[in-house]
Design a protein around this motif. Structure first.
Motif, mmCIF file in Angstrom:
data_model
loop_
_atom_site.group_PDB
_atom_site.id
_atom_site.type_symbol
_atom_site.label_atom_id
_atom_site.label_comp_id
_atom_site.label_asym_id
_atom_site.label_seq_id
_atom_site.Cartn_x
_atom_site.Cartn_y
_atom_site.Cartn_z
ATOM 1 N N VAL A 38 -11.123 1.066 1.629
ATOM 2 C CA VAL A 38 -10.236 -0.100 1.667
ATOM 3 C C VAL A 38 -9.031 0.081 0.754
ATOM 4 C CG1 VAL A 38 -12.010 -1.749 2.332
ATOM 5 C CG2 VAL A 38 -11.627 -1.295 -0.066
ATOM 6 N N TRP A 39 -9.100 1.014 -0.169
ATOM 7 C CA TRP A 39 -7.965 1.227 -1.070
ATOM 8 C C TRP A 39 -7.660 2.723 -1.193
ATOM 9 C CZ3 TRP A 39 -5.294 -2.953 -2.245
ATOM 10 C CH2 TRP A 39 -4.229 -2.830 -3.142
ATOM 11 N N PRO A 40 -7.147 3.312 -0.115
ATOM 12 C CA PRO A 40 -6.985 4.768 -0.097
ATOM 13 C C PRO A 40 -5.990 5.286 -1.135
ATOM 14 C CG PRO A 40 -5.943 3.753 1.812
ATOM 15 C CD PRO A 40 -6.735 2.690 1.141
ATOM 16 N N MET A 41 -5.067 4.406 -1.584
ATOM 17 C CA MET A 41 -4.034 4.914 -2.487
ATOM 18 C C MET A 41 -4.587 5.297 -3.862
ATOM 19 S SD MET A 41 -1.792 4.987 -0.387
ATOM 20 C CE MET A 41 -0.273 5.478 -1.191
ATOM 21 N N PHE A 55 -7.486 15.188 0.990
ATOM 22 C CA PHE A 55 -8.124 13.867 1.027
ATOM 23 C C PHE A 55 -9.473 13.975 1.723
ATOM 24 C CE2 PHE A 55 -7.343 9.130 2.244
ATOM 25 C CZ PHE A 55 -8.240 8.759 1.270
ATOM 26 N N MET A 95 0.851 -1.175 0.000
ATOM 27 C CA MET A 95 0.000 0.000 0.000
ATOM 28 C C MET A 95 0.895 1.236 0.000
ATOM 29 S SD MET A 95 -3.277 0.564 -0.113
ATOM 30 C CE MET A 95 -4.042 -0.922 0.457
ATOM 31 N N ALA A 102 2.072 15.689 4.396
ATOM 32 C CA ALA A 102 1.015 14.752 4.782
ATOM 33 C C ALA A 102 -0.220 15.505 5.258
ATOM 34 C CB ALA A 102 1.517 13.819 5.878
ATOM 35 N N LEU A 128 -7.471 0.001 12.657
ATOM 36 C CA LEU A 128 -8.647 -0.130 11.790
ATOM 37 C C LEU A 128 -9.511 -1.315 12.225
ATOM 38 C CD1 LEU A 128 -8.764 0.361 8.023
ATOM 39 C CD2 LEU A 128 -9.486 -1.828 8.848
ATOM 40 N N GLU A 155 -11.271 -0.698 15.493
ATOM 41 C CA GLU A 155 -12.490 0.095 15.381
ATOM 42 C C GLU A 155 -13.615 -0.701 14.719
ATOM 43 O OE1 GLU A 155 -13.163 3.449 16.433
ATOM 44 O OE2 GLU A 155 -11.473 2.880 17.670
ATOM 45 N N ILE A 156 -13.263 -1.584 13.781
ATOM 46 C CA ILE A 156 -14.323 -2.385 13.152
ATOM 47 C C ILE A 156 -14.967 -3.296 14.187
ATOM 48 C CG2 ILE A 156 -14.860 -4.169 11.455
ATOM 49 C CD1 ILE A 156 -12.852 -3.069 9.623
ATOM 50 N N TRP A 198 -7.361 9.671 9.438
ATOM 51 C CA TRP A 198 -6.086 9.055 9.825
ATOM 52 C C TRP A 198 -4.918 9.864 9.282
ATOM 53 C CZ3 TRP A 198 -3.734 5.370 12.699
ATOM 54 C CH2 TRP A 198 -2.467 4.961 12.303
ATOM 55 N N MET A 199 -5.029 10.199 8.000
ATOM 56 C CA MET A 199 -3.934 10.905 7.341
ATOM 57 C C MET A 199 -3.675 12.253 8.028
ATOM 58 S SD MET A 199 -3.822 10.981 3.323
ATOM 59 C CE MET A 199 -2.390 11.319 2.374
ATOM 60 N N ILE A 232 1.469 6.833 3.419
ATOM 61 C CA ILE A 232 1.034 7.154 4.766
ATOM 62 C C ILE A 232 0.242 6.001 5.391
ATOM 63 C CG2 ILE A 232 -1.198 8.217 4.278
ATOM 64 C CD1 ILE A 232 1.448 10.068 6.122
ATOM 65 N N PHE A 233 0.040 4.922 4.636
ATOM 66 C CA PHE A 233 -0.751 3.817 5.152
ATOM 67 C C PHE A 233 0.097 2.572 5.428
ATOM 68 C CE2 PHE A 233 -3.378 6.424 2.391
ATOM 69 C CZ PHE A 233 -4.305 6.865 3.315
ATOM 70 N N LEU A 279 -4.987 5.195 19.000
ATOM 71 C CA LEU A 279 -4.689 6.043 17.846
ATOM 72 C C LEU A 279 -3.429 6.862 18.088
ATOM 73 C CD1 LEU A 279 -5.626 7.494 15.187
ATOM 74 C CD2 LEU A 279 -6.848 9.070 16.653
ATOM 75 N N PHE A 310 -12.537 7.295 7.612
ATOM 76 C CA PHE A 310 -11.496 6.818 8.520
ATOM 77 C C PHE A 310 -10.115 7.139 7.953
ATOM 78 C CE2 PHE A 310 -8.431 3.500 9.552
ATOM 79 C CZ PHE A 310 -8.472 3.495 10.936
ATOM 80 N N MET A 311 -9.931 6.833 6.675
ATOM 81 C CA MET A 311 -8.619 6.994 6.058
ATOM 82 C C MET A 311 -8.200 8.462 6.009
ATOM 83 S SD MET A 311 -7.243 4.173 5.397
ATOM 84 C CE MET A 311 -7.677 2.447 5.365
ATOM 85 N N LEU A 315 -15.534 5.835 11.077
ATOM 86 C CA LEU A 315 -15.349 4.412 11.364
ATOM 87 C C LEU A 315 -14.838 3.691 10.124
ATOM 88 C CD1 LEU A 315 -18.441 3.511 13.550
ATOM 89 C CD2 LEU A 315 -16.083 3.748 14.245
ATOM 90 N N PRO A 316 -13.927 2.741 10.319
ATOM 91 C CA PRO A 316 -13.510 1.912 9.194
ATOM 92 C C PRO A 316 -14.603 0.905 8.877
ATOM 93 C CG PRO A 316 -12.457 1.167 11.206
ATOM 94 C CD PRO A 316 -13.289 2.356 11.572
ATOM 95 N N PRO A 317 -14.630 0.285 7.729
ATOM 96 C CA PRO A 317 -13.686 0.429 6.625
ATOM 97 C C PRO A 317 -14.140 1.456 5.597
ATOM 98 C CG PRO A 317 -15.141 -1.437 6.210
ATOM 99 C CD PRO A 317 -15.661 -0.732 7.435
ATOM 100 N N PHE A 318 -14.561 2.618 6.040
ATOM 101 C CA PHE A 318 -15.077 3.611 5.108
ATOM 102 C C PHE A 318 -14.061 4.738 4.903
ATOM 103 C CE2 PHE A 318 -18.846 1.916 7.440
ATOM 104 C CZ PHE A 318 -19.229 1.044 6.447
#
Lengths: 582, 503, 103
Positions: free
Chosen positions: B481-484, B335, A63, B328, A134, A137-138, B407-408, A66-67, A175, B403-404, B397-400
């Motif tokens: 699930v695929w932030p990139m 983002f 990935m 970032a 992640l 939290e899920i 986070w960033m 930053i992830f 976090l 969240f990403m 909340l993840p996985p949405f």
């Protein structure tokens, strides 16, 4: 091979979750079988991993940035907890096919159960700290959705939201720690951090370690965050067994155990961990003693037993804590599912309305008693061995006064367990309930758990090997054979603990003669029923926040003049700040 | 002199199409025939899709290495990463809103104006993103504002709509006047409004420059809904037709933010603690937005207040970007701008679909309350799931996606290795938890078994409404699930914003 | 008293904007609100003229001033049309009657 197993144990439940949801509630039978199939398949994949543990990355999804890379490592600790999550998950699903029969929106129920199982496996297997957060939290999301499954019941909704908010507040600690870990080590990989944390300055290390402790305490319902777990008992019983006894609440202990090698030298961290464990164990045991709600008693006992595990980590024995976690998952899942069978049949959770249930449900009575004996720490059930190991470790690695409290709690545990068993299964019926027959699916789920509660301790050798140096080089866990466990457990401290337990039992037997003594404890009971003021603190926080919100709403006057004043005020304040700053 | 036909078409097409759309629609209304309206709708959609193609082609051309820019008169338009992000959001959301509005606005009075104005709004936001001249920036900004005035007050039979429209107009106009004062101050300091010039000679702007910048921050801040300039937002967002609420919340306030960021970035040589000011506004926005939303009973108003909080998250990212030179943080801000557009667009469209089926179809213009949502999942399972995804994603909340992006931003906060920022990160994290206090009950209501009266009597949701909603839901999950996937957009936005600020 | 002309113009700008904002803060009449906006923007126009004069760039200032006037007229027209509709629906031009949306 191993990468496929990892992908299966996380992915299959998720695919199953999607399928169950898509199948729709008109095909209930198909939903039941789909969930069983996918959870069992995930369980099989997890069990197969036991023979393929490795300390290296088993599955990596690139990935970057930053992830970080999404890496999964099937080491002993992770695989062990993955097996617990999937196997007990499967049993809970099997139990549910009977327990939840005829409920509406069953698709939503199974979807979240399966989603949870996958996320829990992901949480324990990943070595990417962001991914860990992640999944963390899920699991909280699933727990919330399942506690509040009966959305029409305001108590269930309140309990769900309370669980979500409190665990998420703890989540902020994780976090923060996760971010610090990433920023200072420059990597998301927790293995590197555990192996060498010299890149993190001492102050930050303290923030990190205590942040993780807060997160763990909130997730594992430990002091001072324990209040959400009893209210979470509004969930359907299989959920209480799976999420609030056997798996999710263990995540906190897992977090502490996983990072123990890195945190053990942080000033006062181990002491704090031990005290958190001790207070949770003690306070929850007293509350279990006074509660009359069957599931709440079990919830308090979960908090109390988790306190033992946390205490063991603090005392320096990750092995003892994980071994007790192993035993506890089995006997507590057994107790919860047994309680579920009783509640499903009798139609109430109030123990004062039960009594004599054993006559109608002998099978449930016996398996429940097995679970209760294990919980009380009676030889030779699995709870005895693991609890003794915890106490030994505590004596060796911690102050003796905490050890004394923990022995006292062992006695209290025996006392409230006997009380609970007695109130439910023995004596005369205290209301005219109609007990139904126990269905096959419930027995299928209960029997293996009862058997495991009797014999799981025999696996101590392989278990210690699993957690050994091969895959967890930093944890320094030595292999413990059955014989050496005998040797270690059969010693003076065990005798002390057993005496404590015996006193607990004696107190129950002599309860009628000790009326005066019990009268003296009334004030303690009052405090326990009000959860020692923690509930009051919670509601005060909610009240203040809501009050603040209501007050603030007055600033939206709706009058244009005031709105324009807002703009001008911002301009003037900003100008003033610039002038004063320059 | 047109040496960039692609880029010019991208900018001009919406404005060429808007009158045509109005004309077709108007003719059909005059003649009482439906054909013209259909042509108008199709044309709107076709133009937006063509815009997406043009945008992709322009990106390809820009990737070739040569800089894509065009002088219009004396004023420069340049294709860059910041404008690219804004155009991408506005076009994706624009297509969704257009499709959604086909049934939603069907047979409303003034339907023919709706699509033309929507097209103008979209066109001006695209232009705003690419503008490299201060005065030109204001023109696009004002064009956007003017076209949205009508849209907010669209239901001109409803006094609440009129009230919201008027408040929006007055406060926007005040903001706009402050921006103009700011431009005048900068013009007085250096005799040019070209952002390139301002960037180059920024150090010589002096006190007048600082004054101008403050005026512009406050002026654009009105549109970007910084607390305490936010008071127009809950009224406008809750009274506008739902598609427009989605646009307002998803891109219009972000357009104000982009204008502000552009100005700050271009006056980088002026010096000053602009990043810290943004961070203070961020904390204020997050706290006030969440607290105001906590006790709301009308769902659209609740979502409107939550927009305040989300602007705060973006500001936090950008503030860190300016204050600490954090790539970032800036990427995180962009983002979140992107994910918020998708999430809030999704939330408003889903609520709009319910509002349509439960009330509007019957001519009932009262607000949709939380009570009304009870048990909606039994009759509208798809919409209920999509709305749940939207609010849980907004709650981080993840996985949405939410969240990403959060986070960033928080990673960037800790990366500063600054104690105050560490405290701010905890503050933001706790506020995100607080927001669950109003998002989660919505989900619980949707999945009740007992249906509210309006749900029991509710009508069907047309599939043309469900289509964009499902699309946005999938997007929110996919980015989660695929932030990139969004990396290209974010990197370029960050490159241009900080590139100018720090050089 | 011998004030330079730019200074007088600046005073005019400030007083125009000040009057406008004062009016926005204290009037309860919708029409006056629109008038107040006009006053502020007139201040803006004057500010551009002043800036153009200071920088010897009158032509650009003129262009911008005219553009501002055009845009501002549109805003005023929309504002007044909203006011008319509000008067028709609520029978009043009082801002107090126009504060149904709050909290």
């Amino acid at each position: 091979m191993i990468s496929i197993l990892i992908a299966c144990s996380i992915g299959l439940p998720w695919v199953g979750a999607l399928l169950v949801w898509l199948i729709g509630d008109k095909h209930e039978k198909v939903q039941h079988w789909t969930s069983i199939l996918f959870s069992l398949a995930a369980g099989a994949a997890a069990v197969l991993m036991l023979w393929n543990t490795t300390g290296d990355a088993g599955l990596t999804i690139k990935m970057g940035g930053i992830f970080g890379d999404f890496t999964f490592i099937p080491d002993g600790l992770g695989v062990f907890l993955a097996v617990i999550a999937t196997v007990i998950g499967s049993l809970a699903v099997i139990f549910s096919t009977s327990y939840m029969k005829g409920e509406t929106q069953i698709g939503r129920y199974y979807a979240f159960v399966l989603f949870f199982i996958g996320a829990m496996v992901g949480l324990v297997l990943t070595s990417n700290i962001m991914l860990m957060f992640l999944f963390w939290e899920i699991t909280a999301l699933c727990s919330y959705a399942l506690i509040a499954f009966h959305n029409d019941d305001p108590k269930a909704v309140r309990g769900g939201i309370k669980a979500l908010i409190i665990t998420s507040i703890g989540g902020v600690g994780l976090l923060l720690g996760a971010l610090i870990l990433f920023v200072y080590t420059g990597s998301f990989d927790i293995r590197l951090f555990i192996a060498d944390h010299s890149a993190v300055p001492a102050g930050m290390m303290a923030v990190l370690a205590f942040g993780f402790l807060i997160a763990a305490a909130a997730k594992s319902a430990q002091f001072p965050f324990q209040t959400w777990l009893p209210d979470a008992m509004e969930a359907p019983s299989p959920i209480s067994a799976l999420i609030h006894a056997a798996t999710m609440v263990n995540a906190g202990v897992y977090l502490l155990a996983r990072f123990f090698p890195a945190f053990k030298d942080v000033l006062y961290w181990r002491e704090a961990v031990m005290i958190v464990g001790m207070l949770s164990a003690l306070l929850a045991a007293i509350m279990a003693l006074t509660s009359t709600d069957l599931k709440r008693v079990l919830a308090y006992s979960t908090v109390s037993q988790l306190g033992y595990m946390v205490y063991a980590v603090g005392a320096g024995s990750v092995f003892a804590s994980q071994f007790h976690l192993f035993s506890h998952s089995i006997f507590k899942a057994l107790l919860f599912l047994g309680a579920g069978a009783v509640i499903h049949s009798v139609g109430t959770r109030d123990m004062t309305k039960m009594g004599g249930v054993g006559k109608h449900m002998p099978f449930v009575k016996w398996v429940f008693i097995i679970g209760a004996l294990a919980l009380s720490g009676i030889p030779i059930l699995n709870g005895f061995w693991s609890k003794e190991l915890v106490l030994e470790a505590g004596l060796a690695g911690g102050p003796s006064w905490i050890y004394a409290v923990m022995v006292l709690v062992a006695g209290l545990t025996a006392l409230y367990t006997i009380r609970c068993v007695w109130m439910v299964f023995f004596g005369e019926a205290r209301s005219d309930y109609h007990a139904h027959k126990v269905e096959l699916a419930m027995k299928v789920a209960l029997a293996p758990l009862a058997l495991a509660a009797l014999v799981s301790w025999l696996a101590v050798g392989p278990f210690s090997q699993l957690l050994g140096e091969a895959t967890l080089p930093q944890h320094n866990i030595e292999t413990l054979s059955l014989a050496s466990m005998f040797h270690e457990v059969l010693s003076i401290p065990t005798l002390i603990a057993l005496i404590g337990i015996a006193i607990g039992i004696a107190l129950w037997l002599l309860r009628s003669k000790l009326a005066g003594f019990i009268e003296g404890l009334k004030s303690l009971q009052w405090a326990a029923e009000h959860s020692f003021g923690f509930e009051a603190v919670n509601s005060a926080v909610v009240r203040v926040t809501n009050g603040l919100a209501e007050t603030l709403r007055n600033t939206q006057t709706g009058l244009l003049n005031w709105n324009v004043l807002g703009i001008l005020a911002a301009l003037i304040i900003l100008l003033a700040a610039i002038i004063l700053g320059a | 002199m047109i040496d960039q036909p692609l880029f010019i078409s991208l900018l001009a097409l919406p404005f060429l199409a808007a009158p045509l759309i109005y004309l077709f629609g108007r003719l059909s209304v005059r003649k009482g025939k439906l054909l013209g309206m259909k042509v108008a709708k199709t044309l709107t959609l076709a133009v937006l899709l063509a815009e997406i193609v043009l945008l992709v082609l322009t990106v390809k051309a820009a990737m070739g290495g040569s800089s894509v820019q065009q002088l219009i008169g004396l004023e420069l338009m340049r294709f860059d990463g910041i404008g690219l992000i804004l155009s991408a959001i506005v076009l994706v959301l624009g297509v969704c809103v257009t499709i959604f509005s086909f049934p939603y606005m069907n047979n409303e009075k003034g339907e023919e104006k709706f699509y033309a104005l929507l097209m103008m709004t979209i066109g001006s936001i695209i232009g705003l993103g690419f503008s490299y001249d201060l005065f030109n920036l204001w023109i696009w900004f004002e064009a956007m504002a003017i076209s949205t005035y009508f849209l907010v007050a669209f239901y001109n039979e409803q006094s609440a709509s009129l009230e919201a429209g008027l408040k929006y107009l007055v406060q926007s106009a005040v903001g706009s006047a402050l921006v103009l004062f700011g431009i005048a101050a900068i013009f007085a300091a250096m005799g040019s409004t070209s952002l390139e010039d301002i960037w180059q000679y920024g150090a010589q702007l002096g006190t007048l420059g600082v004054l101008g910048l403050v005026l512009m921050i406050v002026g654009f801040g009105v549109k970007a809904a910084l607390v305490p300039m936010h008071t127009w937002l809950p009224d406008a967002h809750s009274q506008a037709p739902s598609g427009i609420s989605a646009m307002l919340s998803g891109v219009v306030i972000e357009a104000g933010l982009v204008a502000m960021l552009r100005v700050i970035s271009m006056t980088g040589k002026l010096g000053g603690n602009w990043g810290y000011i943004l961070i203070i506004f961020a904390c204020l926005n997050i706290l006030v937005g969440n607290l105001m939303a906590l006790r709301q009973t009308e769902i659209k108003r609740l979502l409107a207040y939550s927009s305040l909080a989300h602007v705060g998250y973006m500001l936090f990212g950008f503030g860190i970007g300016f204050a600490f030179g954090s790539g970032a943080g800036t990427e995180g801000g962009f983002f979140h701008m992107l994910t918020h557009g998708l999430m809030k667009g999704l939330a408003f469209l889903s609520v709009g679909a319910l509002l349509y089926a439960l009330k509007l179809v019957k001519g009932d213009h009262s607000a949709l309350t939380l009570e009304d949502l009870n048990g909606a999942s039994r009759k509208y399972p798809l919409i209920a799931v999509c709305l749940s995804v939207a609010v849980l994603a907004l709650g981080g909340l993840p996985p949405f996606a939410g969240f990403m992006s959060k986070w960033m931003i928080l990673v960037a906060g800790v990366q500063t290795k600054n104690t105050w920022m560490l405290i701010a990160v905890i503050f933001v994290g706790l506020n995100s938890v607080l927001s669950l206090g109003y998002y989660a009950p919505i989900v619980n209501r949707l999945f009740k078994r007992e249906m509210s009266e309006v749900v029991t009597a509710g009508k069907r949701v047309p599939w043309t409404m469900s289509l964009p909603i499902v699309f946005l839901t999938l997007a929110v999950i996919l980015i989660g699930v695929w932030p990139m996937l969004t990396d290209f957009l974010l990197y370029n936005g960050q490159y241009f914003l900080l590139g100018y600020f720090f050089n | 008293m011998n004030l330079p002309i730019p200074f007088i113009v600046l005073l005019a700008v400030i007083s125009l904007a000040g009057t406008g904002f004062y009016c926005l803060l204290f009037t309860r009449n919708l029409i006056k609100v629109v008038v107040a906006l006009q006053l502020i923007v007139k201040g803006v126009v004057l500010a551009f003229v002043l800036a153009g004069h200071l920088q010897q760039n009158e032509s650009l200032a003129q262009t911008m001033a005219i553009t501002v006037i055009v845009a501002d007229t549109i805003v005023a027209v929309i504002g007044l049309s909203l006011a008319v509709q509000i008067r028709q629906h609520t029978g009043s031009l009082d801002l107090k009657a126009l504060s149904k949306l709050k909290r």
